[in-house]
Enzyme design. Structure first.
Site, short mmCIF file in Angstrom:
data_model
loop_
_atom_site.label_atom_id
_atom_site.label_comp_id
_atom_site.label_asym_id
_atom_site.label_seq_id
_atom_site.Cartn_x
_atom_site.Cartn_y
_atom_site.Cartn_z
N ASP A 1 0.85 -1.20 0.00
CA ASP A 1 0.00 0.00 0.00
C ASP A 1 0.88 1.24 0.00
O ASP A 1 1.66 1.46 0.93
CB ASP A 1 -0.90 -0.02 1.25
CG ASP A 1 -1.63 1.29 1.46
OD1 ASP A 1 -2.00 1.60 2.61
OD2 ASP A 1 -1.80 2.04 0.46
N ASP B 1 -5.86 -10.52 -15.48
CA ASP B 1 -6.94 -11.46 -15.17
C ASP B 1 -8.16 -11.10 -16.02
O ASP B 1 -8.64 -9.96 -15.96
CB ASP B 1 -7.29 -11.36 -13.68
CG ASP B 1 -7.70 -12.69 -13.09
OD1 ASP B 1 -7.17 -13.06 -12.03
OD2 ASP B 1 -8.54 -13.36 -13.72
N ASP C 1 -1.93 -1.17 -3.79
CA ASP C 1 -2.24 -0.41 -5.01
C ASP C 1 -1.10 -0.54 -6.03
O ASP C 1 -0.04 -1.13 -5.73
CB ASP C 1 -2.48 1.06 -4.66
CG ASP C 1 -1.43 1.60 -3.71
OD1 ASP C 1 -1.78 2.06 -2.62
OD2 ASP C 1 -0.22 1.49 -4.05
N ASP D 1 -3.98 3.92 2.78
CA ASP D 1 -5.42 3.69 2.98
C ASP D 1 -5.69 2.23 3.38
O ASP D 1 -6.83 1.80 3.46
CB ASP D 1 -6.22 4.07 1.73
CG ASP D 1 -5.86 3.18 0.53
OD1 ASP D 1 -6.48 3.37 -0.54
OD2 ASP D 1 -4.97 2.31 0.67
N GLU E 1 -8.42 -20.74 -16.18
CA GLU E 1 -8.72 -21.32 -14.86
C GLU E 1 -9.63 -22.50 -15.18
O GLU E 1 -10.81 -22.32 -15.50
CB GLU E 1 -9.43 -20.32 -13.95
CG GLU E 1 -9.71 -20.94 -12.60
CD GLU E 1 -10.65 -20.14 -11.74
OE1 GLU E 1 -11.44 -19.37 -12.29
OE2 GLU E 1 -10.60 -20.30 -10.51
N HIS F 1 -4.93 -17.23 -4.77
CA HIS F 1 -5.81 -16.41 -3.94
C HIS F 1 -7.11 -17.10 -3.57
O HIS F 1 -7.88 -16.60 -2.74
CB HIS F 1 -6.11 -15.10 -4.68
CG HIS F 1 -6.91 -15.36 -5.91
ND1 HIS F 1 -6.41 -16.05 -7.01
CD2 HIS F 1 -8.20 -15.06 -6.20
CE1 HIS F 1 -7.36 -16.15 -7.93
NE2 HIS F 1 -8.46 -15.57 -7.46
N ASP G 1 -10.55 -16.21 -16.04
CA ASP G 1 -11.36 -16.59 -14.89
C ASP G 1 -12.55 -17.47 -15.31
O ASP G 1 -13.33 -17.07 -16.17
CB ASP G 1 -11.89 -15.29 -14.24
CG ASP G 1 -12.56 -15.54 -12.92
OD1 ASP G 1 -11.87 -15.99 -11.99
OD2 ASP G 1 -13.77 -15.29 -12.82
N ASN H 1 -0.27 4.52 -0.26
CA ASN H 1 -0.86 5.79 0.19
C ASN H 1 -1.56 5.68 1.54
O ASN H 1 -2.37 6.55 1.90
CB ASN H 1 -1.83 6.32 -0.88
CG ASN H 1 -3.02 5.38 -1.07
OD1 ASN H 1 -3.02 4.25 -0.55
ND2 ASN H 1 -4.03 5.82 -1.79
O1 TEU Z 1 -12.66 -18.75 -9.05
C1 TEU Z 1 -13.52 -19.74 -9.60
C2 TEU Z 1 -13.72 -20.78 -8.59
O2 TEU Z 1 -13.81 -21.96 -8.84
C3 TEU Z 1 -13.95 -20.21 -7.26
O3 TEU Z 1 -15.28 -20.50 -6.95
C4 TEU Z 1 -13.00 -20.75 -6.25
O4 TEU Z 1 -12.29 -21.90 -6.69
C5 TEU Z 1 -13.72 -21.12 -4.96
O5 TEU Z 1 -12.83 -21.02 -3.94
C6 TEU Z 1 -14.36 -22.51 -5.02
O6 TEU Z 1 -14.88 -22.79 -3.74
C7 TEU Z 1 -12.59 -17.56 -9.81
C8 TEU Z 1 -11.68 -16.59 -9.07
O7 TEU Z 1 -10.38 -17.16 -8.96
C9 TEU Z 1 -12.28 -16.35 -7.71
O8 TEU Z 1 -11.41 -15.54 -6.90
C10 TEU Z 1 -13.62 -15.64 -7.91
O9 TEU Z 1 -14.23 -15.46 -6.65
C11 TEU Z 1 -14.53 -16.46 -8.83
O10 TEU Z 1 -13.89 -16.99 -9.98
C12 TEU Z 1 -15.63 -15.56 -9.38
O11 TEU Z 1 -15.05 -14.66 -10.30
CA CA Z 2 -3.49 2.08 -1.15
#
Ligand code: TEU
Ligand code: CA
Length: 564
Positions: A31, A108, A39, A35, A264, A339, A210, A33
């Protein structure tokens, strides 16, 4: 250095096959700034650190305009930067900074759905004859409720949301704030292809796509076909026109740039992986699968870890199967965290103090020695582990919060849900990056959007930078080892000692170069029977500082040998 990069004539070499991909979660990286929210300027100021890792490609989670209800996966303007992250100038500076350092940027692409705040949806919901009406999937209520569709994030698990403004239901596989785009509408495809072109023309080097397998729907919305009963995810991932749309995307945009694409691959198995990534299919370059991620979870429950842990023989079989299908055509990926997953050292290693560093390095050794592009999540190089929140009040993730509400509404067991989330919740991997032992780990001078793991005082870049045996420096050594030994990228993979419940053993071979990888996934000494004499073998790397004098592998021991 071994002469492993010799004869590479018959290899179909590509930069994205030889790359190590480092995923940066912008909300939590740095971060600038105060907040409390990461960023773009914060990332730009840390590019020398990223470069020092030796990685080649950065995958940046969504940074587009968004209400941030799903941390950027709900996009309200695909061609603008989320206000909290900065401006388009900040983006241009970030991209320039990356390219100056020889780093490529993969963004993404979130186009299965948009935010309900996107102008397209705001128009679409106004009237049934609005020009944008068919940018989304609507079901007129006078026809009755449409056939059930399951939603990942809806409190009731219902993917149809009634909207009284036009007495209709709209489809949302994820949150009700994430309406699914109607890819069956050529105007939608054209909008998306133009948007992709916009970012490529700015110099972006690729996209992680995604839930891209979900984009095509049977818009008659029939009841779930018999063969998919109990498995909505597979049904969603096998819509009628998926490959047609990806070929169109490739022909109209992707093929015109030297870019990398990775799906994905939720819902995709080894049976249909080739349809997405064979070069002669002209669709995408790679996908990442979820088969490994389901291991060690109790069946038919929401992300509940099996108290007995995961079965390493099953683990080895899954990653071996995903290697085998690409041995002649196509290319694979390998990851253990991102993530959406918990921290890899907690989930797949052992984050007890005596084993956290050892097992983190062992997992890093696995990721850097497979025949697949490694996807490595920011913070795993430090050995960051799960924060394991006690209270629902500490969570920010819509998935956790809505599932908690669903269980509460159904009178379910909230205590055991929270226990399971200590291991499996997505927020565990979203806590702020740990730079140093100053307040908030040096991530922000403000109040962090998500709590910092209290162990930041000892687990952080500053503490590990000058310790040659730290997770950080081990990661750097492993990345360099992969770069210096093309056998680790393209070499033939052979699983050894298949039935071993504790050790993952395999060789990698290319031309006259053969390496042996031994990984003890257990907290005990372990036997391994590879049939290979290692007495004269050279140790290229090990996660122990002392020489192993026994014929057993020590707890979480990882060793890479160069065989004669
Ligand atoms: O994730 C798709 C997906 O399968 C998610 O539901 C995730 O694996 C979840 O933990 C299953 O229980 C993508 C993105 O990576 C995720 O961060 C988003 O929340 C999701 O799509 C919707 O865009
Ligand atoms: Ca920030």
């Amino acid at each position: 250095m071994s002469s492993s990069n010799s004869d590479t004539t018959n290899l179909d070499r590509k930069w994205w096959k030889e790359a190590v991909v480092y995923q940066i979660y912008p909300l939590s990286f740095n971060d600038s700034n105060g907040d409390g929210i990461g960023d773009l300027k914060g990332i730009t100021s840390k590019l020398d650190y990223v470069k020092s890792l030796g990685v080649d490609v950065i995958w940046l989670n969504p940074i587009y305009s968004s209400p941030n209800k799903d941390n950027g996966y709900d996009i309200s303007d695909y061609k603008n930067i989320m206000q909290a992250f900065g401006t388009m100038n900040d983006f241009d500076d970030l991209l320039k900074g990356m390219h100056e350092r020889g780093l490529k940027l993969v963004m993404d692409l979130v186009v299965n759905h948009s935010s309900d705040q996107h102008e397209w949806f705001q128009q679409s919901k106004r009237s049934r004859d609005n020009p944008y009406r068919n940018y989304y999937h609507w079901w007129p209520a006078e026809k009755g409720k449409p056939a059930h569709r399951w939603s990942f994030f809806d409190v009731n698990g219902d993917a149809w949301q009634y909207d009284e403004s036009t007495n209709s239901y709209y489809l949302h596989y994820f949150g009700d704030f994430q309406p699914d785009l109607n890819w069956e509408n050529p105007k939608v495809r054209e909008e998306i292809f133009n948007m992709i072109k916009f970012w490529f023309d700015k110099g972006v080097d690729g996209f992680r796509m995604d839930v891209i397998p979900f984009i095509s729907k049977d818009i008659t919305f029939p009841p779930l076909p018999e063969k998919y009963h109990g498995d909505y995810i597979s049904y969603y991932a096998h819509g009628p026109h998926l490959h047609e749309y990806l070929r169109e995307m490739n022909e109209k945009v992707l093929s015109k740039y030297d870019v990398m694409t990775v799906a994905e691959g939720v819902g995709i198995t080894t049976n249909d992986a080739h349809l997405l990534v064979d070069p002669d299919r002209n669709e995408l370059n790679m996908l990442y699968h979820f088969e490994g991620m389901g291991l060690g979870l109790l069946p038919n429950q929401f992300k509940v870890p099996d108290p007995n842990g995961f079965n390493l023989v099953e683990f080895k079989n899954i990653y071996t199967r995903w290697d085998e299908i690409f041995k002649d055509k196509g290319w694979g990926t390998v990851y253990l965290g991102n993530h959406d997953q918990p921290r890899m050292v907690t989930r797949w290693g052992d984050d007890a103090p005596e084993f956290r560093e050892l097992s983190s390095k062992m997992l890093t050794t696995f990721l850097m020695t497979m025949r697949a592009t490694p996807y490595y999540y920011n913070g795993d190089e430090l050995g960051m582990n799960n924060i394991k929140f006690d209270s629902i009040d500490d969570y920010r993730d819509v998935e956790t919060l809505n599932m908690y509400q669903q269980i509460k509404n159904n009178g379910g067991d909230l205590k055991s849900f929270l226990e399971a989330q200590k291991i499996m919740a997505r927020d565990n991997s979203r806590t702020p990056f740990q730079w140093d032992d100053s307040a908030n780990a040096g991530f922000t001078t403000g109040m962090p959007w998500l709590k910092v793991n209290p162990n930041y005082r000892t687990i952080n870049v500053a503490a590990e930078e000058n310790n040659s045996n730290s997770c950080l420096n081990y990661f750097r050594k492993m990345v360099k080892l992969r770069k210096d030994n093309l056998v680790l990228v393209y070499g033939k993979y052979t699983l050894l000692d298949k039935g071993n419940k504790h050790v993952y053993a395999y060789t990698r071979e290319l031309n006259n170069n053969k390496l042996l990888v031994l990984l003890n996934f257990s907290a005990q000494d372990a036997e391994v029977n590879t049939g290979i004499d290692i007495n004269n073998a050279k140790i290229l790397i090990s996660n122990y500082t002392s020489i192993n004098t026994s014929n057993l592998l020590r707890p979480y021991e990882a060793v890479v040998y160069e065989l004669e």
